[in-house]
Design a protein around this motif. Structure first.
Motif, PDB file in Angstrom:
ATOM      1  N   ILE A  23     -28.937  11.714   2.008  1.00 29.87           N
ATOM      2  CA  ILE A  23     -28.586  12.981   2.649  1.00 29.87           C
ATOM      3  C   ILE A  23     -29.018  12.883   4.106  1.00 29.87           C
ATOM      4  O   ILE A  23     -30.208  12.724   4.410  1.00 29.87           O
ATOM      5  CB  ILE A  23     -29.288  14.159   1.940  1.00 29.87           C
ATOM      6  N   LYS A  24     -28.074  12.965   5.015  1.00 31.26           N
ATOM      7  CA  LYS A  24     -28.320  12.637   6.419  1.00 31.26           C
ATOM      8  C   LYS A  24     -28.695  13.879   7.240  1.00 31.26           C
ATOM      9  O   LYS A  24     -28.320  15.005   6.903  1.00 31.26           O
ATOM     10  CB  LYS A  24     -27.087  11.956   7.014  1.00 31.26           C
ATOM     11  N   ASP A  25     -29.402  13.626   8.327  1.00 24.87           N
ATOM     12  CA  ASP A  25     -29.849  14.723   9.191  1.00 24.87           C
ATOM     13  C   ASP A  25     -28.694  15.471   9.841  1.00 24.87           C
ATOM     14  O   ASP A  25     -28.846  16.636  10.223  1.00 24.87           O
ATOM     15  CB  ASP A  25     -30.786  14.187  10.281  1.00 24.87           C
ATOM     16  N   ASN A  26     -27.526  14.822   9.967  1.00 19.97           N
ATOM     17  CA  ASN A  26     -26.372  15.464  10.626  1.00 19.97           C
ATOM     18  C   ASN A  26     -25.535  16.312   9.675  1.00 19.97           C
ATOM     19  O   ASN A  26     -24.451  16.772  10.030  1.00 19.97           O
ATOM     20  CB  ASN A  26     -25.496  14.422  11.312  1.00 19.97           C
ATOM     21  N   GLY A  27     -26.007  16.487   8.449  1.00 25.12           N
ATOM     22  CA  GLY A  27     -25.264  17.303   7.488  1.00 25.12           C
ATOM     23  C   GLY A  27     -24.177  16.551   6.757  1.00 25.12           C
ATOM     24  O   GLY A  27     -23.325  17.178   6.103  1.00 25.12           O
ATOM     25  N   ARG A  28     -24.202  15.238   6.844  1.00 23.84           N
ATOM     26  CA  ARG A  28     -23.228  14.415   6.134  1.00 23.84           C
ATOM     27  C   ARG A  28     -23.946  13.500   5.144  1.00 23.84           C
ATOM     28  O   ARG A  28     -25.180  13.475   5.090  1.00 23.84           O
ATOM     29  CB  ARG A  28     -22.363  13.645   7.127  1.00 23.84           C
ATOM     30  N   LEU A  29     -23.183  12.751   4.369  1.00 23.97           N
ATOM     31  CA  LEU A  29     -23.743  11.993   3.257  1.00 23.97           C
ATOM     32  C   LEU A  29     -23.394  10.517   3.366  1.00 23.97           C
ATOM     33  O   LEU A  29     -22.225  10.156   3.573  1.00 23.97           O
ATOM     34  CB  LEU A  29     -23.216  12.542   1.925  1.00 23.97           C
ATOM     35  N   ALA A  30     -24.407   9.666   3.242  1.00 24.25           N
ATOM     36  CA  ALA A  30     -24.166   8.229   3.123  1.00 24.25           C
ATOM     37  C   ALA A  30     -23.805   7.910   1.680  1.00 24.25           C
ATOM     38  O   ALA A  30     -24.239   8.598   0.750  1.00 24.25           O
ATOM     39  CB  ALA A  30     -25.398   7.447   3.552  1.00 24.25           C
ATOM     40  N   LEU A  31     -23.010   6.837   1.484  1.00 27.25           N
ATOM     41  CA  LEU A  31     -22.404   6.557   0.186  1.00 27.25           C
ATOM     42  C   LEU A  31     -22.788   5.193  -0.355  1.00 27.25           C
ATOM     43  O   LEU A  31     -22.983   4.234   0.402  1.00 27.25           O
ATOM     44  CB  LEU A  31     -20.882   6.627   0.294  1.00 27.25           C
ATOM     45  N   LEU A  32     -22.861   5.113  -1.673  1.00 29.32           N
ATOM     46  CA  LEU A  32     -22.984   3.852  -2.397  1.00 29.32           C
ATOM     47  C   LEU A  32     -21.747   3.713  -3.270  1.00 29.32           C
ATOM     48  O   LEU A  32     -21.447   4.603  -4.066  1.00 29.32           O
ATOM     49  CB  LEU A  32     -24.240   3.859  -3.270  1.00 29.32           C
ATOM     50  N   PRO A  33     -20.982   2.619  -3.127  1.00 31.10           N
ATOM     51  CA  PRO A  33     -19.766   2.477  -3.950  1.00 31.10           C
ATOM     52  C   PRO A  33     -20.104   2.236  -5.406  1.00 31.10           C
ATOM     53  O   PRO A  33     -21.105   1.583  -5.734  1.00 31.10           O
ATOM     54  CB  PRO A  33     -19.066   1.264  -3.335  1.00 31.10           C
ATOM     55  N   LEU A  34     -19.282   2.753  -6.291  1.00 24.59           N
ATOM     56  CA  LEU A  34     -19.356   2.470  -7.721  1.00 24.59           C
ATOM     57  C   LEU A  34     -18.203   1.542  -8.059  1.00 24.59           C
ATOM     58  O   LEU A  34     -17.037   1.917  -7.949  1.00 24.59           O
ATOM     59  CB  LEU A  34     -19.262   3.757  -8.536  1.00 24.59           C
ATOM     60  N   GLY A  35     -18.516   0.320  -8.458  1.00 26.79           N
ATOM     61  CA  GLY A  35     -17.498  -0.703  -8.590  1.00 26.79           C
ATOM     62  C   GLY A  35     -17.329  -1.425  -7.258  1.00 26.79           C
ATOM     63  O   GLY A  35     -17.885  -1.029  -6.234  1.00 26.79           O
ATOM     64  N   SER A  36     -16.556  -2.489  -7.297  1.00 27.07           N
ATOM     65  CA  SER A  36     -16.383  -3.324  -6.096  1.00 27.07           C
ATOM     66  C   SER A  36     -15.103  -2.933  -5.369  1.00 27.07           C
ATOM     67  O   SER A  36     -14.003  -3.212  -5.851  1.00 27.07           O
ATOM     68  CB  SER A  36     -16.325  -4.806  -6.489  1.00 27.07           C
ATOM     69  N   TRP A  37     -15.262  -2.247  -4.230  1.00 26.56           N
ATOM     70  CA  TRP A  37     -14.094  -1.927  -3.411  1.00 26.56           C
ATOM     71  C   TRP A  37     -14.523  -1.790  -1.965  1.00 26.56           C
ATOM     72  O   TRP A  37     -15.680  -1.546  -1.649  1.00 26.56           O
ATOM     73  CB  TRP A  37     -13.365  -0.703  -3.921  1.00 26.56           C
ATOM     74  N   SER A  38     -13.574  -1.972  -1.073  1.00 27.92           N
ATOM     75  CA  SER A  38     -13.858  -2.012   0.353  1.00 27.92           C
ATOM     76  C   SER A  38     -13.903  -0.614   0.950  1.00 27.92           C
ATOM     77  O   SER A  38     -13.082   0.251   0.620  1.00 27.92           O
ATOM     78  CB  SER A  38     -12.775  -2.831   1.070  1.00 27.92           C
ATOM     79  N   SER A  39     -14.845  -0.404   1.859  1.00 29.35           N
ATOM     80  CA  SER A  39     -14.899   0.871   2.579  1.00 29.35           C
ATOM     81  C   SER A  39     -13.652   1.078   3.436  1.00 29.35           C
ATOM     82  O   SER A  39     -13.349   2.208   3.830  1.00 29.35           O
ATOM     83  CB  SER A  39     -16.149   0.923   3.453  1.00 29.35           C
ATOM     84  N   ARG A  40     -12.931   0.003   3.708  1.00 31.16           N
ATOM     85  CA  ARG A  40     -11.671   0.134   4.454  1.00 31.16           C
ATOM     86  C   ARG A  40     -10.704   1.066   3.722  1.00 31.16           C
ATOM     87  O   ARG A  40      -9.973   1.829   4.338  1.00 31.16           O
ATOM     88  CB  ARG A  40     -11.046  -1.252   4.644  1.00 31.16           C
ATOM     89  N   PHE A  41     -10.707   0.988   2.378  1.00 30.39           N
ATOM     90  CA  PHE A  41      -9.838   1.859   1.588  1.00 30.39           C
ATOM     91  C   PHE A  41     -10.445   3.233   1.370  1.00 30.39           C
ATOM     92  O   PHE A  41      -9.762   4.145   0.908  1.00 30.39           O
ATOM     93  CB  PHE A  41      -9.532   1.213   0.233  1.00 30.39           C
ATOM     94  N   ALA A  42     -11.722   3.392   1.669  1.00 25.05           N
ATOM     95  CA  ALA A  42     -12.362   4.698   1.516  1.00 25.05           C
ATOM     96  C   ALA A  42     -12.115   5.596   2.722  1.00 25.05           C
ATOM     97  O   ALA A  42     -12.091   6.826   2.599  1.00 25.05           O
ATOM     98  CB  ALA A  42     -13.860   4.530   1.302  1.00 25.05           C
ATOM     99  N   GLU A  43     -11.942   4.992   3.883  1.00 19.32           N
ATOM    100  CA  GLU A  43     -11.776   5.787   5.104  1.00 19.32           C
ATOM    101  C   GLU A  43     -10.558   6.705   4.994  1.00 19.32           C
ATOM    102  O   GLU A  43      -9.455   6.267   4.694  1.00 19.32           O
ATOM    103  CB  GLU A  43     -11.630   4.866   6.313  1.00 19.32           C
ATOM    104  N   GLY A  44     -10.779   7.987   5.208  1.00 17.15           N
ATOM    105  CA  GLY A  44      -9.702   8.965   5.152  1.00 17.15           C
ATOM    106  C   GLY A  44      -9.451   9.553   3.777  1.00 17.15           C
ATOM    107  O   GLY A  44      -8.614  10.449   3.627  1.00 17.15           O
TER     108      GLY A  44
END
Length: 389
Positions: A86-107
């Motif tokens: 839980i980040k100070d800027n009011g946003r959330l850092a993520l841990l992927p479940l399963g193997s997938w690229s953050s490139r596909f997570a963007e948007g």
């Protein structure tokens, strides 16, 4: 050829079931609701089933004998994410479940499931606005530390998120965004493996409605932890001697898979699939004119492989529907799912590939050959060196 029938598949049932499955969030570890849905579909068809403690399903369509029995498995869990920080800027850092690229997570549009209820949001790169960051938007790295979840709530600090009820470890489900086109193509996240589940349920429907007598007990199975490598490690029965997985095949440069027909896998990262069961599936495709191809997958792991690692001594195989852009915005063609379902109906009628497999362990008698010495031509003798002089 055995007296077998390639059964008619209810195309509309397959499509509707797939869309309903895609509408149910089920990232690995958060699969209870999709388990309830699948059990409901089995109940509608009059197929009995049992559940493991965590929700893997083993259904049963009775045959003439339960030893040996055969199984076909598809997995209900999908890729997803969880709150890492839980980040100070009011946003959330993520841990992927399963193997997938953050490139596909963007948007991606997502649902965050907290202990008190769900919230909607979007996964964004840390620098998401070209008006603010100019070329840095394009130059920033692609990895999971470079993305964050922005909730559609009035939250601007860690305290705001905590007050909202957000906790580290909350599950995040990624919207599938399915599009089903008139030409048969379907584009969506999570076709892996909800398209395989839909094909298996359509095959079960065809088998039940045909009234055919099966030679052995047929066990459709649905697992919930394939994306993290456990898969069919806890749902098998000692009487089951063969298991066929339904999962994605990989159309890409350097691969032989296609978005049409059935891809029969010969090998994945765990090693070769069973020689005899794989060749029997290929024979069924040829004899009954099911479009198919072979492929090998060096960066791939399946329910069947998980079962072997769990210590089950079974013959295992993998049937794939072509899923372009796997673990991203995937695409397949409904004709591939139709072909998978047809092949499953034939496999259920086929009986054990090796009759000896009714025993878990036994003598050499009845153990198969992969080739016989008499099938190999004697090599032509090389001339004696003097003959060259």
């Amino acid at each position: 050829m055995k007296n077998m029938q390639k059964l008619d598949i209810d195309h509309e049932y397959l499509k509707q079931t797939l869309l309903e499955l895609l509408a149910i969030p089920s990232p690995v570890g958060f699969t209870d609701e999709v388990v309830h849905y699948t059990c409901g579909k089995l109940g509608e068809l009059g197929v009995p089933y049992e559940l493991t403690r965590r929700g893997a399903i083993r259904a049963t369509i009775k045959g003439e004998t339960d030893r040996p029995a055969c199984a076909v498995v598809a997995h209900l869990d999908t890729l997803g994410a969880t709150v890492r920080l839980i980040k100070d800027n009011g946003r959330l850092a993520l841990l992927p479940l399963g193997s997938w690229s953050s490139r596909f997570a963007e948007g991606a549009r997502v649902t965050l499931f907290t202990d008190i209820g769900p919230f909607r949001g979007t996964i964004l790169p840390l620098m998401a606005s070209g008006h603010a960051f100019n070329n840095q938007v394009d130059d920033q790295p692609t990895n999971w530390t470079q993305v964050e979840l922005r909730l559609d709530e009035n939250v601007h600090s860690k305290a705001d998120l905590t007050q909202l009820g957000v906790n580290i470890g909350d599950f995040i489900a990624i919207d599938p965004q399915p599009e089903l086109h008139e030409n048969g193509y379907i584009s969506s996240r999570h076709l892996d493996d909800k398209a395989g589940v839909a094909a298996l349920l359509a095959a079960i429907k065809a088998i039940v409605e045909s009234g055919l007598s099966l030679p052995v007990y047929f066990h459709p199975m649905f697992t919930i932890t394939e994306e993290v490598g456990f898969g069919a490690s806890a749902v098998l029965d000692a009487r089951i001697s063969e298991m066929v997985s339904i999962d994605i095949a990989i159309p890409a440069e350097g691969q032989n898979s296609r978005e049409h027909g059935v891809t029969v896998a010969i090998c994945d990262s765990s090693g070769p699939f069973d020689y005899h069961l794989t060749r029997e599936l290929l024979r069924l495709c040829k004899d009954h004119e099911i479009e198919h191809q072979r492929d090998v997958f060096p960066y791939y792991f399946s329910d069947s492989a998980a079962a072997l690692r769990a210590g089950y001594d079974i013959r295992h195989a993998l049937l794939g529907f072509g899923a372009d852009a796997s673990h991203g915005y995937e695409r397949t063609h409904l004709s591939s799912l139709h072909a998978i379902a047809e092949l499953v109906t034939l496999y259920a009628q086929n009986g054990p590939v090796v009759a000896r497999d009714r025993r878990a362990i036994g003598p050499l008698e009845g153990f198969p050959h992969q080739w016989k010495p008499e099938d190999i031509e004697e090599p032509t003798p090389m001339p004696h060196p003097k003959e060259f002089l």
